[in-house]
Design a protein around this motif. Sequence first.
Motif, PDB file in Angstrom:
ATOM      1  N   LEU A 192     -12.366 103.342 112.585  1.00 51.29           N
ATOM      2  CA  LEU A 192     -12.989 102.318 113.451  1.00 51.29           C
ATOM      3  C   LEU A 192     -12.234 101.979 114.527  1.00 51.29           C
ATOM      4  CD1 LEU A 192     -14.043  99.834 110.549  1.00 51.29           C
ATOM      5  CD2 LEU A 192     -15.722 101.357 112.028  1.00 51.29           C
ATOM      6  N   LEU A 193     -10.954 102.358 114.500  1.00 48.88           N
ATOM      7  CA  LEU A 193     -10.092 101.890 115.533  1.00 48.88           C
ATOM      8  C   LEU A 193      -9.793 103.186 116.487  1.00 48.88           C
ATOM      9  CD1 LEU A 193      -7.321  99.891 113.796  1.00 48.88           C
ATOM     10  CD2 LEU A 193      -9.089  98.953 115.472  1.00 48.88           C
ATOM     11  N   GLY A 194     -10.492 104.203 116.308  1.00 45.33           N
ATOM     12  CA  GLY A 194     -10.319 105.376 117.189  1.00 45.33           C
ATOM     13  C   GLY A 194      -8.924 106.103 116.958  1.00 45.33           C
ATOM     14  N   LEU A 195      -8.503 106.009 115.628  1.00 41.58           N
ATOM     15  CA  LEU A 195      -6.979 106.551 115.212  1.00 41.58           C
ATOM     16  C   LEU A 195      -7.187 107.601 114.520  1.00 41.58           C
ATOM     17  CD1 LEU A 195      -5.132 103.441 114.737  1.00 41.58           C
ATOM     18  CD2 LEU A 195      -5.263 104.536 117.047  1.00 41.58           C
ATOM     19  N   ALA A 196      -6.194 108.695 114.498  1.00 42.87           N
ATOM     20  CA  ALA A 196      -6.396 109.744 113.303  1.00 42.87           C
ATOM     21  C   ALA A 196      -6.604 109.099 111.978  1.00 42.87           C
ATOM     22  CB  ALA A 196      -5.035 110.538 113.576  1.00 42.87           C
ATOM     23  N   PRO A 197      -7.370 109.633 111.112  1.00 40.87           N
ATOM     24  CA  PRO A 197      -7.532 108.788 109.882  1.00 40.87           C
ATOM     25  C   PRO A 197      -6.414 109.015 109.119  1.00 40.87           C
ATOM     26  CG  PRO A 197      -9.486 109.678 110.281  1.00 40.87           C
ATOM     27  CD  PRO A 197      -8.678 110.375 111.505  1.00 40.87           C
ATOM     28  N   TYR A 254      -4.927  80.571 102.250  1.00 40.32           N
ATOM     29  CA  TYR A 254      -4.400  81.554 103.297  1.00 40.32           C
ATOM     30  C   TYR A 254      -5.171  81.260 104.443  1.00 40.32           C
ATOM     31  CZ  TYR A 254      -4.030  84.175  98.914  1.00 40.32           C
ATOM     32  OH  TYR A 254      -4.064  84.455  97.355  1.00 40.32           O
ATOM     33  N   ILE A 255      -4.234  81.868 105.525  1.00 40.98           N
ATOM     34  CA  ILE A 255      -4.516  81.517 106.931  1.00 40.98           C
ATOM     35  C   ILE A 255      -4.456  83.068 107.739  1.00 40.98           C
ATOM     36  CG2 ILE A 255      -4.103  80.490 109.125  1.00 40.98           C
ATOM     37  CD1 ILE A 255      -3.041  78.098 107.666  1.00 40.98           C
ATOM     38  N   PHE A 256      -5.399  83.499 108.383  1.00 43.47           N
ATOM     39  CA  PHE A 256      -5.296  84.893 108.701  1.00 43.47           C
ATOM     40  C   PHE A 256      -5.207  84.853 110.305  1.00 43.47           C
ATOM     41  CE2 PHE A 256      -7.838  85.023 104.817  1.00 43.47           C
ATOM     42  CZ  PHE A 256      -7.182  85.836 104.045  1.00 43.47           C
ATOM     43  N   PRO A 257      -4.067  85.302 110.832  1.00 42.51           N
ATOM     44  CA  PRO A 257      -3.775  85.137 112.177  1.00 42.51           C
ATOM     45  C   PRO A 257      -4.529  86.353 113.085  1.00 42.51           C
ATOM     46  CG  PRO A 257      -2.055  86.614 111.100  1.00 42.51           C
ATOM     47  CD  PRO A 257      -3.023  86.100 110.118  1.00 42.51           C
ATOM     48  N   VAL A 258      -6.023  86.197 112.954  1.00 49.17           N
ATOM     49  CA  VAL A 258      -6.716  87.223 113.691  1.00 49.17           C
ATOM     50  C   VAL A 258      -8.053  86.397 114.365  1.00 49.17           C
ATOM     51  CG1 VAL A 258      -6.112  89.285 112.648  1.00 49.17           C
ATOM     52  CG2 VAL A 258      -7.960  87.804 111.654  1.00 49.17           C
ATOM     53  N   SER A 259      -8.495  86.878 115.431  1.00 46.92           N
ATOM     54  CA  SER A 259      -9.533  86.323 116.165  1.00 46.92           C
ATOM     55  C   SER A 259     -10.532  87.053 116.759  1.00 46.92           C
ATOM     56  CB  SER A 259      -8.873  85.262 117.449  1.00 46.92           C
ATOM     57  OG  SER A 259      -8.349  86.197 118.320  1.00 46.92           O
ATOM     58  N   THR A 260     -10.415  88.373 116.341  1.00 48.90           N
ATOM     59  CA  THR A 260     -11.570  89.151 116.613  1.00 48.90           C
ATOM     60  C   THR A 260     -11.800  90.175 115.616  1.00 48.90           C
ATOM     61  OG1 THR A 260     -10.075  90.932 117.767  1.00 48.90           O
ATOM     62  CG2 THR A 260     -10.914  89.079 119.070  1.00 48.90           C
ATOM     63  N   PHE A 261     -12.800  90.880 115.595  1.00 49.52           N
ATOM     64  CA  PHE A 261     -13.161  92.093 114.574  1.00 49.52           C
ATOM     65  C   PHE A 261     -12.040  93.247 114.584  1.00 49.52           C
ATOM     66  CE2 PHE A 261     -15.257  96.122 113.902  1.00 49.52           C
ATOM     67  CZ  PHE A 261     -15.429  96.209 112.449  1.00 49.52           C
ATOM     68  N   ASN A 262     -11.788  93.551 115.918  1.00 52.37           N
ATOM     69  CA  ASN A 262     -10.766  94.801 115.969  1.00 52.37           C
ATOM     70  C   ASN A 262      -9.461  94.293 115.724  1.00 52.37           C
ATOM     71  OD1 ASN A 262     -12.508  96.690 117.074  1.00 52.37           O
ATOM     72  ND2 ASN A 262     -11.870  96.760 119.200  1.00 52.37           N
ATOM     73  N   GLU A 263      -8.904  92.939 115.788  1.00 54.14           N
ATOM     74  CA  GLU A 263      -7.796  92.745 115.222  1.00 54.14           C
ATOM     75  C   GLU A 263      -7.667  92.424 113.639  1.00 54.14           C
ATOM     76  OE1 GLU A 263      -7.194  88.784 116.999  1.00 54.14           O
ATOM     77  OE2 GLU A 263      -6.727  89.503 118.955  1.00 54.14           O
ATOM     78  N   SER A 264      -8.895  92.055 112.995  1.00 54.50           N
ATOM     79  CA  SER A 264      -9.169  92.129 111.771  1.00 54.50           C
ATOM     80  C   SER A 264      -8.853  93.691 111.236  1.00 54.50           C
ATOM     81  CB  SER A 264     -10.328  91.523 111.156  1.00 54.50           C
ATOM     82  OG  SER A 264     -10.513  90.367 111.626  1.00 54.50           O
ATOM     83  N   ILE A 265      -9.464  94.648 111.591  1.00 55.64           N
ATOM     84  CA  ILE A 265      -9.367  96.037 111.239  1.00 55.64           C
ATOM     85  C   ILE A 265      -8.072  96.584 111.571  1.00 55.64           C
ATOM     86  CG2 ILE A 265     -10.357  98.298 111.572  1.00 55.64           C
ATOM     87  CD1 ILE A 265     -12.137  96.308 110.230  1.00 55.64           C
ATOM     88  N   ALA A 266      -7.471  96.387 112.604  1.00 55.08           N
ATOM     89  CA  ALA A 266      -6.171  96.720 112.708  1.00 55.08           C
ATOM     90  C   ALA A 266      -5.175  96.288 111.725  1.00 55.08           C
ATOM     91  CB  ALA A 266      -5.734  96.261 114.241  1.00 55.08           C
ATOM     92  N   LEU A 267      -5.341  94.912 111.588  1.00 61.54           N
ATOM     93  CA  LEU A 267      -4.642  94.250 110.239  1.00 61.54           C
ATOM     94  C   LEU A 267      -4.538  95.128 108.939  1.00 61.54           C
ATOM     95  CD1 LEU A 267      -2.600  91.833 109.396  1.00 61.54           C
ATOM     96  CD2 LEU A 267      -4.522  90.577 109.158  1.00 61.54           C
ATOM     97  N   ALA A 268      -6.089  95.305 108.795  1.00 60.09           N
ATOM     98  CA  ALA A 268      -6.340  96.138 107.441  1.00 60.09           C
ATOM     99  C   ALA A 268      -5.579  97.466 107.196  1.00 60.09           C
ATOM    100  CB  ALA A 268      -7.931  96.248 107.456  1.00 60.09           C
ATOM    101  N   ALA A 269      -5.857  97.961 108.715  1.00 53.17           N
ATOM    102  CA  ALA A 269      -5.244  99.350 108.609  1.00 53.17           C
ATOM    103  C   ALA A 269      -3.670  99.121 108.544  1.00 53.17           C
ATOM    104  CB  ALA A 269      -5.363 100.068 109.692  1.00 53.17           C
TER     105      ALA A 269
END
Length: 439
Positions: A231-236, A170-185
Amino acid sequence: MRSTTIAAAALLGLSAIVSARPATDDASYQYTDGSTNENGQEAFDFPLDNGFPNITVPSANLSAIELASLGELPIAPNVTASNATASGPSTVDLGFVAFNELFEVAFFTELIYNITYNVPGFGPDDVGPQRDEILAILTVHQAQEELHVLNANGGFFKNSGGFTVEPCEYIFPVSTFNESIALAALFTDVVQGTLPDVQTTFGANQDVGLIRGVGLVIGQEGEQDGFYRGLLGLAPAGLPFNTQSAVDFAFSAIVQSFTKPGSCKSLDLLQHPPFATSGGLSLFDVLSTETDLGNGKEDVAGVVFSGTPVQVVAAPSAQVNSLITEAQCITYLNQANAPVTVSTTTKQVSNAVVEFTADFPGKILDFSGLVIAVVTQSAGQQEDCASIVFADASEVAAATKFGPFLFEVNNAVADLLSGSSSSTTSSSAYTSSASAYSY
């Protein structure tokens, strides 16, 4: 390989993003020697230090995973136990669940590693003051996903006649913590819209003993999703009804965007299963966009989508997967609404690139949450696209040639406090959780 299913993200600035590389060699997983993409990024490879996914049931390693997960792996007899062998289509969907869960374990393992070892983009300043709490929660999620894999692969082994779904690299196209959490969401949203498709397959094939397990996991996925969105400041809770999806869409998104070409040993098994006379999963060619869709809430005329071959081997395919001489349409799925199909103009750019120009009706259709766009085949002329009626995501998937392109339209909590819903953000396209069930 280009991140083909990532939408423009006003919140996180996602565009051409690449994964972080581990800073040391003492990770709890392995990186394959010489397995890199064009950016020099190394691919994640199993097994983990505890031997996962090769875990004996029962064993000390399993007990350690259960302890970390806050629960236990279901064992027969359980709520979905059945003496009957599941049908071929249901077994294929079990295989997809295992395939997806393996991807999720890889994702969380790498994310935990990056935070633990302060990889650039994942350091204390990036993660924030709740770093220790976040690490503890992600560790629970990782262990839960390991149990999901063992559960799904156990059911697949039983019903397929002894086959096991093996992991990819696997290769994950993310380079920051926030990008990873956005991808997870985002991928958790995809999975929550896909699991009902799995349940529908079980019901249609009278494998009702498998349905309860899927239902038990959907809630767990929602709990994860609310955490990431918070974590992203979005409505859960992003939507009253999740955007409907299909197994083939989630399967294609994982293969297209997160796997090293040629590394998935189980692709042929899932696409051409010897235990299912009705066939297996469909893998579509890639759909990306060359046009900024803004916050996704407005109408955008003349959006240019690009169709390119999905790469499943080391060398790119010579041709795209669909006949562009045939009429093509763009179909949008959002929430639980009926799919909407719009006309396109088609242009062959090269031997391996096709462009589709179509309108993005964000305001007309009041898009919110996850939006899925795919290229579907028209039975007649392109002018007939608007008259095409699909009943649901499964019918859309059956007509799909390229996709999915995934785009998230979100409302921030700050907007809710101000009484405004116009300031929206979009985040990356793709994945995070599927779930497993009890078999």
